[in-house]
Scaffold this motif. Structure first.
Motif, PDB file in Angstrom:
ATOM      1  N   GLN A   1       0.828  -1.207   0.000  1.00 42.21           N
ATOM      2  CA  GLN A   1       0.000   0.000   0.000  1.00 42.21           C
ATOM      3  C   GLN A   1       0.863   1.258   0.000  1.00 42.21           C
ATOM      4  N   ILE A   2       1.921   1.252   0.783  1.00 43.88           N
ATOM      5  CA  ILE A   2       2.825   2.407   0.828  1.00 43.88           C
ATOM      6  C   ILE A   2       3.524   2.586  -0.518  1.00 43.88           C
ATOM      7  N   TRP A   3       4.036   1.498  -1.066  1.00 45.32           N
ATOM      8  CA  TRP A   3       4.699   1.546  -2.379  1.00 45.32           C
ATOM      9  C   TRP A   3       3.747   2.070  -3.447  1.00 45.32           C
ATOM     10  N   ALA A   4       2.497   1.642  -3.384  1.00 49.66           N
ATOM     11  CA  ALA A   4       1.530   1.994  -4.428  1.00 49.66           C
ATOM     12  C   ALA A   4       1.129   3.465  -4.392  1.00 49.66           C
ATOM     13  N   ASN A   5       1.172   4.088  -3.214  1.00 49.84           N
ATOM     14  CA  ASN A   5       0.652   5.459  -3.091  1.00 49.84           C
ATOM     15  C   ASN A   5       1.703   6.479  -2.691  1.00 49.84           C
ATOM     16  N   LEU A   6       2.945   6.042  -2.551  1.00 46.58           N
ATOM     17  CA  LEU A   6       4.006   6.964  -2.163  1.00 46.58           C
ATOM     18  C   LEU A   6       4.160   8.114  -3.160  1.00 46.58           C
ATOM     19  N   GLY A   7       3.961   7.825  -4.440  1.00 45.61           N
ATOM     20  CA  GLY A   7       4.131   8.837  -5.467  1.00 45.61           C
ATOM     21  C   GLY A   7       3.196  10.020  -5.298  1.00 45.61           C
ATOM     22  N   THR A   8       1.960   9.756  -4.879  1.00 45.57           N
ATOM     23  CA  THR A   8       1.010  10.851  -4.670  1.00 45.57           C
ATOM     24  C   THR A   8       1.466  11.762  -3.534  1.00 45.57           C
ATOM     25  N   THR A   9       1.881  11.156  -2.418  1.00 46.11           N
ATOM     26  CA  THR A   9       2.381  11.934  -1.285  1.00 46.11           C
ATOM     27  C   THR A   9       3.601  12.745  -1.699  1.00 46.11           C
ATOM     28  N   MET A  10       4.501  12.120  -2.447  1.00 48.18           N
ATOM     29  CA  MET A  10       5.711  12.804  -2.912  1.00 48.18           C
ATOM     30  C   MET A  10       5.363  14.012  -3.769  1.00 48.18           C
ATOM     31  N   MET A  11       4.458  13.846  -4.732  1.00 49.74           N
ATOM     32  CA  MET A  11       4.135  14.937  -5.647  1.00 49.74           C
ATOM     33  C   MET A  11       3.472  16.114  -4.922  1.00 49.74           C
ATOM     34  N   ILE A  12       2.642  15.828  -3.924  1.00 49.09           N
ATOM     35  CA  ILE A  12       2.015  16.908  -3.167  1.00 49.09           C
ATOM     36  C   ILE A  12       3.076  17.683  -2.394  1.00 49.09           C
ATOM     37  N   PHE A  13       4.030  16.980  -1.815  1.00 53.94           N
ATOM     38  CA  PHE A  13       5.118  17.662  -1.113  1.00 53.94           C
ATOM     39  C   PHE A  13       5.970  18.484  -2.086  1.00 53.94           C
ATOM     40  N   ILE A  14       6.243  17.933  -3.264  1.00 52.87           N
ATOM     41  CA  ILE A  14       7.033  18.672  -4.255  1.00 52.87           C
ATOM     42  C   ILE A  14       6.320  19.963  -4.652  1.00 52.87           C
ATOM     43  N   SER A  15       5.008  19.882  -4.826  1.00 52.58           N
ATOM     44  CA  SER A  15       4.257  21.086  -5.192  1.00 52.58           C
ATOM     45  C   SER A  15       4.384  22.156  -4.103  1.00 52.58           C
ATOM     46  N   GLY A  16       4.422  21.714  -2.842  1.00 51.85           N
ATOM     47  CA  GLY A  16       4.608  22.667  -1.756  1.00 51.85           C
ATOM     48  C   GLY A  16       6.017  23.220  -1.705  1.00 51.85           C
ATOM     49  N   LEU A  17       6.999  22.361  -1.928  1.00 51.43           N
ATOM     50  CA  LEU A  17       8.396  22.808  -1.902  1.00 51.43           C
ATOM     51  C   LEU A  17       8.681  23.832  -2.987  1.00 51.43           C
ATOM     52  N   GLN A  18       8.042  23.687  -4.127  1.00 50.83           N
ATOM     53  CA  GLN A  18       8.317  24.584  -5.237  1.00 50.83           C
ATOM     54  C   GLN A  18       7.640  25.942  -5.092  1.00 50.83           C
ATOM     55  N   THR A  19       6.804  26.102  -4.082  1.00 50.40           N
ATOM     56  CA  THR A  19       6.204  27.415  -3.818  1.00 50.40           C
ATOM     57  C   THR A  19       7.051  28.241  -2.847  1.00 50.40           C
ATOM     58  N   ILE A  20       8.082  27.630  -2.268  1.00 46.07           N
ATOM     59  CA  ILE A  20       8.936  28.351  -1.320  1.00 46.07           C
ATOM     60  C   ILE A  20       9.950  29.180  -2.104  1.00 46.07           C
ATOM     61  N   PRO A  21       9.984  30.485  -1.918  1.00 42.08           N
ATOM     62  CA  PRO A  21      10.909  31.343  -2.684  1.00 42.08           C
ATOM     63  C   PRO A  21      12.371  30.972  -2.421  1.00 42.08           C
ATOM     64  N   GLU A  22      13.167  30.978  -3.450  1.00 44.15           N
ATOM     65  CA  GLU A  22      14.588  30.670  -3.321  1.00 44.15           C
ATOM     66  C   GLU A  22      15.297  31.692  -2.431  1.00 44.15           C
ATOM     67  N   GLU A  23      14.758  32.911  -2.386  1.00 42.95           N
ATOM     68  CA  GLU A  23      15.390  33.947  -1.571  1.00 42.95           C
ATOM     69  C   GLU A  23      15.432  33.578  -0.095  1.00 42.95           C
ATOM     70  N   LEU A  24      14.434  32.824   0.369  1.00 45.66           N
ATOM     71  CA  LEU A  24      14.412  32.423   1.772  1.00 45.66           C
ATOM     72  C   LEU A  24      15.542  31.443   2.084  1.00 45.66           C
ATOM     73  N   TYR A  25      15.800  30.536   1.141  1.00 43.77           N
ATOM     74  CA  TYR A  25      16.927  29.608   1.327  1.00 43.77           C
ATOM     75  C   TYR A  25      18.247  30.395   1.385  1.00 43.77           C
ATOM     76  N   GLU A  26      18.398  31.325   0.452  1.00 42.07           N
ATOM     77  CA  GLU A  26      19.639  32.087   0.382  1.00 42.07           C
ATOM     78  C   GLU A  26      19.850  32.930   1.643  1.00 42.07           C
ATOM     79  N   ALA A  27      18.782  33.550   2.146  1.00 43.01           N
ATOM     80  CA  ALA A  27      18.898  34.364   3.358  1.00 43.01           C
ATOM     81  C   ALA A  27      19.300  33.506   4.551  1.00 43.01           C
ATOM     82  N   ALA A  28      18.720  32.297   4.642  1.00 38.96           N
ATOM     83  CA  ALA A  28      19.056  31.408   5.752  1.00 38.96           C
ATOM     84  C   ALA A  28      20.505  30.960   5.676  1.00 38.96           C
TER      85      ALA A  28
END
Length: 283
Positions: free
Chosen positions: A146-173
Protein backbone atom coordinates in the motif's frame (compact mmCIF):
# COMPACT_ATOMS: atom_id res chain seq x y z
CA UNK A 1 -22.41 16.22 -5.89
CA UNK A 2 -25.73 14.77 -7.10
CA UNK A 3 -23.88 11.77 -8.54
CA UNK A 4 -22.42 10.90 -5.12
CA UNK A 5 -25.49 11.92 -3.12
CA UNK A 6 -27.80 9.40 -4.82
CA UNK A 7 -25.74 6.27 -4.03
CA UNK A 8 -25.08 7.58 -0.52
CA UNK A 9 -28.78 7.95 0.21
CA UNK A 10 -29.49 4.55 -1.34
CA UNK A 11 -26.82 2.95 0.85
CA UNK A 12 -28.33 4.55 3.94
CA UNK A 13 -31.78 3.23 2.99
CA UNK A 14 -30.46 -0.27 2.19
CA UNK A 15 -28.79 -0.46 5.61
CA UNK A 16 -32.27 -0.79 7.18
CA UNK A 17 -33.28 -3.71 4.94
CA UNK A 18 -32.37 -7.36 4.35
CA UNK A 19 -31.50 -6.72 0.70
CA UNK A 20 -29.31 -9.37 -0.92
CA UNK A 21 -28.72 -7.86 -4.35
CA UNK A 22 -30.03 -11.04 -5.97
CA UNK A 23 -32.42 -10.25 -8.80
CA UNK A 24 -36.03 -10.93 -7.87
CA UNK A 25 -35.33 -11.53 -4.18
CA UNK A 26 -37.78 -9.72 -1.86
CA UNK A 27 -36.55 -6.82 0.26
CA UNK A 28 -37.92 -6.32 3.78
CA UNK A 29 -37.54 -3.38 6.14
CA UNK A 30 -35.79 -4.64 9.31
CA UNK A 31 -34.89 -1.37 11.04
CA UNK A 32 -31.68 -1.39 13.07
CA UNK A 33 -31.22 -5.16 12.97
CA UNK A 34 -28.16 -4.97 10.69
CA UNK A 35 -26.45 -2.45 12.95
CA UNK A 36 -27.31 -4.50 16.03
CA UNK A 37 -25.84 -7.64 14.45
CA UNK A 38 -22.73 -5.83 13.25
CA UNK A 39 -21.98 -4.18 16.60
CA UNK A 40 -23.38 -6.40 19.34
CA UNK A 41 -24.24 -9.96 18.30
CA UNK A 42 -21.86 -12.78 19.22
CA UNK A 43 -18.76 -13.90 17.34
CA UNK A 44 -19.66 -11.91 14.22
CA UNK A 45 -19.48 -8.62 16.12
CA UNK A 46 -16.19 -9.66 17.73
CA UNK A 47 -14.79 -10.37 14.29
CA UNK A 48 -16.01 -6.96 13.17
CA UNK A 49 -14.24 -5.25 16.07
CA UNK A 50 -11.09 -7.20 15.19
CA UNK A 51 -11.41 -5.88 11.63
CA UNK A 52 -11.90 -2.38 13.05
CA UNK A 53 -8.69 -2.74 15.08
CA UNK A 54 -6.77 -3.93 12.02
CA UNK A 55 -8.18 -1.01 10.02
CA UNK A 56 -6.88 1.48 12.59
CA UNK A 57 -3.53 -0.34 12.77
CA UNK A 58 -3.28 -0.34 8.98
CA UNK A 59 -4.12 3.37 8.91
CA UNK A 60 -1.51 4.22 11.53
CA UNK A 61 1.40 2.41 9.87
CA UNK A 62 0.52 3.36 6.30
CA UNK A 63 -0.05 7.03 7.14
CA UNK A 64 3.04 7.51 9.30
CA UNK A 65 5.49 5.60 7.07
CA UNK A 66 4.09 6.90 3.77
CA UNK A 67 4.09 10.49 5.07
CA UNK A 68 7.73 10.37 6.23
CA UNK A 69 8.99 8.54 3.13
CA UNK A 70 7.03 10.86 0.83
CA UNK A 71 8.61 13.90 2.47
CA UNK A 72 12.14 12.45 2.32
CA UNK A 73 11.79 11.43 -1.33
CA UNK A 74 10.28 14.82 -2.24
CA UNK A 75 13.23 16.62 -0.65
CA UNK A 76 15.65 14.41 -2.59
CA UNK A 77 14.01 14.73 -6.01
CA UNK A 78 13.37 18.46 -5.60
CA UNK A 79 17.08 19.09 -6.06
CA UNK A 80 18.29 20.65 -9.29
CA UNK A 81 20.25 17.61 -10.40
CA UNK A 82 20.60 15.90 -13.73
CA UNK A 83 18.13 13.06 -14.22
CA UNK A 84 15.88 14.07 -11.34
CA UNK A 85 12.76 13.96 -13.56
CA UNK A 86 13.45 10.29 -14.26
CA UNK A 87 13.35 9.49 -10.54
CA UNK A 88 10.19 11.53 -10.05
CA UNK A 89 8.54 9.47 -12.78
CA UNK A 90 9.90 6.24 -11.33
CA UNK A 91 8.50 6.95 -7.87
CA UNK A 92 5.14 8.09 -9.25
CA UNK A 93 4.72 5.20 -11.70
CA UNK A 94 3.02 2.75 -9.26
CA UNK A 95 0.20 5.25 -8.70
CA UNK A 96 -1.04 5.01 -12.30
CA UNK A 97 -1.01 1.19 -12.41
CA UNK A 98 -4.17 0.62 -10.38
CA UNK A 99 -4.77 -1.73 -7.45
CA UNK A 100 -5.24 -4.88 -9.55
CA UNK A 101 -1.98 -4.46 -11.47
CA UNK A 102 -0.15 -3.44 -8.30
CA UNK A 103 -1.40 -6.54 -6.52
CA UNK A 104 -0.58 -8.89 -9.38
CA UNK A 105 2.96 -7.51 -9.67
CA UNK A 106 3.64 -8.15 -6.00
CA UNK A 107 1.88 -11.53 -6.02
CA UNK A 108 4.25 -12.69 -8.77
CA UNK A 109 7.29 -11.12 -7.12
CA UNK A 110 6.54 -12.69 -3.72
CA UNK A 111 5.25 -16.02 -5.03
CA UNK A 112 6.68 -18.52 -2.50
CA UNK A 113 7.30 -21.30 -5.05
CA UNK A 114 10.02 -19.93 -7.29
CA UNK A 115 9.23 -16.22 -7.26
CA UNK A 116 12.13 -13.71 -7.43
CA UNK A 117 11.93 -12.83 -3.73
CA UNK A 118 11.75 -16.50 -2.70
CA UNK A 119 14.81 -17.32 -4.80
CA UNK A 120 16.72 -14.43 -3.26
CA UNK A 121 15.89 -15.60 0.25
CA UNK A 122 16.72 -19.20 -0.66
CA UNK A 123 20.17 -18.11 -1.81
CA UNK A 124 20.67 -16.66 1.69
CA UNK A 125 19.36 -19.79 3.38
CA UNK A 126 16.10 -18.08 4.41
CA UNK A 127 12.46 -18.84 3.72
CA UNK A 128 9.18 -16.94 3.83
CA UNK A 129 5.69 -17.80 2.69
CA UNK A 130 4.88 -14.11 2.25
CA UNK A 131 1.15 -13.71 1.62
CA UNK A 132 0.51 -17.41 2.26
CA UNK A 133 2.18 -17.40 5.68
CA UNK A 134 1.00 -16.15 9.06
CA UNK A 135 -1.78 -13.53 8.99
CA UNK A 136 0.49 -10.98 10.70
CA UNK A 137 3.18 -11.44 8.03
CA UNK A 138 0.67 -11.20 5.20
CA UNK A 139 -0.89 -8.10 6.79
CA UNK A 140 2.53 -6.45 7.07
CA UNK A 141 3.22 -7.11 3.39
CA UNK A 142 -0.07 -5.47 2.38
CA UNK A 143 1.00 -2.41 4.40
CA UNK A 144 4.28 -2.35 2.48
CA UNK A 145 2.55 -2.69 -0.89
CA UNK A 146 0.00 0.00 0.00
CA UNK A 147 2.83 2.41 0.83
CA UNK A 148 4.70 1.55 -2.38
CA UNK A 149 1.53 1.99 -4.43
CA UNK A 150 0.65 5.46 -3.09
CA UNK A 151 4.01 6.96 -2.16
CA UNK A 152 4.13 8.84 -5.47
CA UNK A 153 1.01 10.85 -4.67
CA UNK A 154 2.38 11.93 -1.28
CA UNK A 155 5.71 12.80 -2.91
CA UNK A 156 4.13 14.94 -5.65
CA UNK A 157 2.01 16.91 -3.17
CA UNK A 158 5.12 17.66 -1.11
CA UNK A 159 7.03 18.67 -4.25
CA UNK A 160 4.26 21.09 -5.19
CA UNK A 161 4.61 22.67 -1.76
CA UNK A 162 8.40 22.81 -1.90
CA UNK A 163 8.32 24.58 -5.24
CA UNK A 164 6.20 27.42 -3.82
CA UNK A 165 8.94 28.35 -1.32
CA UNK A 166 10.91 31.34 -2.68
CA UNK A 167 14.59 30.67 -3.32
CA UNK A 168 15.39 33.95 -1.57
CA UNK A 169 14.41 32.42 1.77
CA UNK A 170 16.93 29.61 1.33
CA UNK A 171 19.64 32.09 0.38
CA UNK A 172 18.90 34.36 3.36
CA UNK A 173 19.06 31.41 5.75
CA UNK A 174 22.38 30.25 4.31
CA UNK A 175 23.83 33.76 4.53
CA UNK A 176 22.89 33.76 8.22
CA UNK A 177 24.92 30.56 8.59
CA UNK A 178 22.00 28.16 9.08
CA UNK A 179 22.73 24.46 8.64
CA UNK A 180 20.66 22.28 6.30
CA UNK A 181 18.66 20.94 9.26
CA UNK A 182 18.08 24.48 10.54
CA UNK A 183 16.88 25.60 7.10
CA UNK A 184 14.45 22.72 6.99
CA UNK A 185 13.19 23.26 10.53
CA UNK A 186 12.87 27.04 10.44
CA UNK A 187 12.01 27.70 6.80
CA UNK A 188 10.81 24.65 4.90
CA UNK A 189 8.70 22.85 7.50
CA UNK A 190 6.58 25.85 8.60
CA UNK A 191 5.89 26.88 4.99
CA UNK A 192 4.88 23.31 4.14
CA UNK A 193 2.09 23.40 6.73
CA UNK A 194 -0.86 23.50 4.26
CA UNK A 195 0.71 20.67 2.24
CA UNK A 196 1.41 18.68 5.41
CA UNK A 197 -2.26 19.00 6.39
CA UNK A 198 -3.44 17.90 2.95
CA UNK A 199 -1.14 14.89 2.85
CA UNK A 200 -2.04 13.71 6.34
CA UNK A 201 -5.77 13.91 5.66
CA UNK A 202 -5.50 12.15 2.30
CA UNK A 203 -3.30 9.40 3.75
CA UNK A 204 -5.58 8.83 6.74
CA UNK A 205 -8.82 8.75 4.74
CA UNK A 206 -7.30 6.65 1.95
CA UNK A 207 -5.86 4.03 4.30
CA UNK A 208 -9.09 3.77 6.33
CA UNK A 209 -11.02 3.03 3.14
CA UNK A 210 -8.44 0.70 1.57
CA UNK A 211 -9.52 -2.81 0.63
CA UNK A 212 -8.61 -3.54 -3.02
CA UNK A 213 -5.09 -4.79 -2.29
CA UNK A 214 -6.45 -7.12 0.39
CA UNK A 215 -8.77 -8.60 -2.23
CA UNK A 216 -6.06 -9.06 -4.86
CA UNK A 217 -3.25 -10.20 -2.56
CA UNK A 218 -4.98 -12.19 0.20
CA UNK A 219 -8.64 -12.84 -0.53
CA UNK A 220 -11.14 -13.36 2.28
CA UNK A 221 -8.81 -14.65 4.96
CA UNK A 222 -9.25 -14.73 8.72
CA UNK A 223 -6.90 -12.50 10.63
CA UNK A 224 -6.30 -10.08 7.77
CA UNK A 225 -9.64 -8.45 6.93
CA UNK A 226 -10.12 -4.72 7.31
CA UNK A 227 -13.51 -3.03 7.39
CA UNK A 228 -13.44 -1.95 3.76
CA UNK A 229 -12.85 -5.49 2.52
CA UNK A 230 -15.36 -6.95 4.96
CA UNK A 231 -18.00 -4.67 3.43
CA UNK A 232 -17.12 -5.84 -0.08
CA UNK A 233 -17.10 -9.49 0.97
CA UNK A 234 -20.49 -9.32 2.69
CA UNK A 235 -22.07 -7.37 -0.15
CA UNK A 236 -20.80 -9.46 -3.05
CA UNK A 237 -20.37 -12.94 -1.62
CA UNK A 238 -16.63 -13.46 -1.28
CA UNK A 239 -15.57 -17.03 -0.56
CA UNK A 240 -12.13 -18.46 0.20
CA UNK A 241 -11.47 -22.03 1.39
CA UNK A 242 -13.71 -22.82 4.35
CA UNK A 243 -14.58 -19.16 4.90
CA UNK A 244 -17.53 -17.70 3.05
CA UNK A 245 -19.88 -14.77 3.19
CA UNK A 246 -23.36 -14.54 1.71
CA UNK A 247 -24.80 -11.86 -0.54
CA UNK A 248 -25.98 -9.52 2.22
CA UNK A 249 -26.02 -6.07 0.72
CA UNK A 250 -28.25 -4.62 3.43
CA UNK A 251 -25.79 -5.78 6.08
CA UNK A 252 -22.87 -4.52 3.99
CA UNK A 253 -24.61 -1.14 3.67
CA UNK A 254 -24.90 -0.95 7.47
CA UNK A 255 -21.21 -1.80 7.80
CA UNK A 256 -20.35 0.92 5.28
CA UNK A 257 -22.32 3.45 7.36
CA UNK A 258 -20.22 2.44 10.38
CA UNK A 259 -17.06 2.92 8.32
CA UNK A 260 -18.35 6.27 7.07
CA UNK A 261 -18.80 7.57 10.62
CA UNK A 262 -15.38 6.20 11.60
CA UNK A 263 -13.75 8.11 8.72
CA UNK A 264 -15.85 11.18 9.49
CA UNK A 265 -14.94 11.30 13.19
CA UNK A 266 -11.24 10.64 12.66
CA UNK A 267 -11.05 12.97 9.65
CA UNK A 268 -12.80 15.87 11.39
CA UNK A 269 -10.74 15.40 14.57
CA UNK A 270 -7.46 15.42 12.63
CA UNK A 271 -8.61 18.36 10.51
CA UNK A 272 -9.44 20.40 13.61
CA UNK A 273 -6.05 19.67 15.17
CA UNK A 274 -4.22 20.49 11.94
CA UNK A 275 -6.18 23.72 11.43
CA UNK A 276 -5.26 24.92 14.91
CA UNK A 277 -1.63 24.02 14.25
CA UNK A 278 -1.70 25.95 10.96
CA UNK A 279 -3.20 29.01 12.63
CA UNK A 280 -0.56 28.87 15.34
CA UNK A 281 2.35 28.56 12.89
CA UNK A 282 1.20 30.90 10.12
CA UNK A 283 -0.74 33.29 12.28
Amino acid sequence: MLISLGPSLATAAYSFTDATGIKGAPIHWIGLANFKEFLFMGQASRDNYDALGRTLLFCFFVTSIQFVLGLVVALLVNQRLKGVNFFRTLYFLPVILGAVIQGLIWSLFLYPLGGPAARLLASLGLHSEFFGGQPSEAFAWVIAVQIWANLGTTMMIFISGLQTIPEELYEAARIDGASSWRVFKEVVWPLLTPVVNTNLLLNIIGSLQAWQLFLVLLGYRNGTQVLGYLIFAQGFGQTSGSTSSAFRQGYAAAASIVLFFLVLVIGMTVQTILRRREERILG
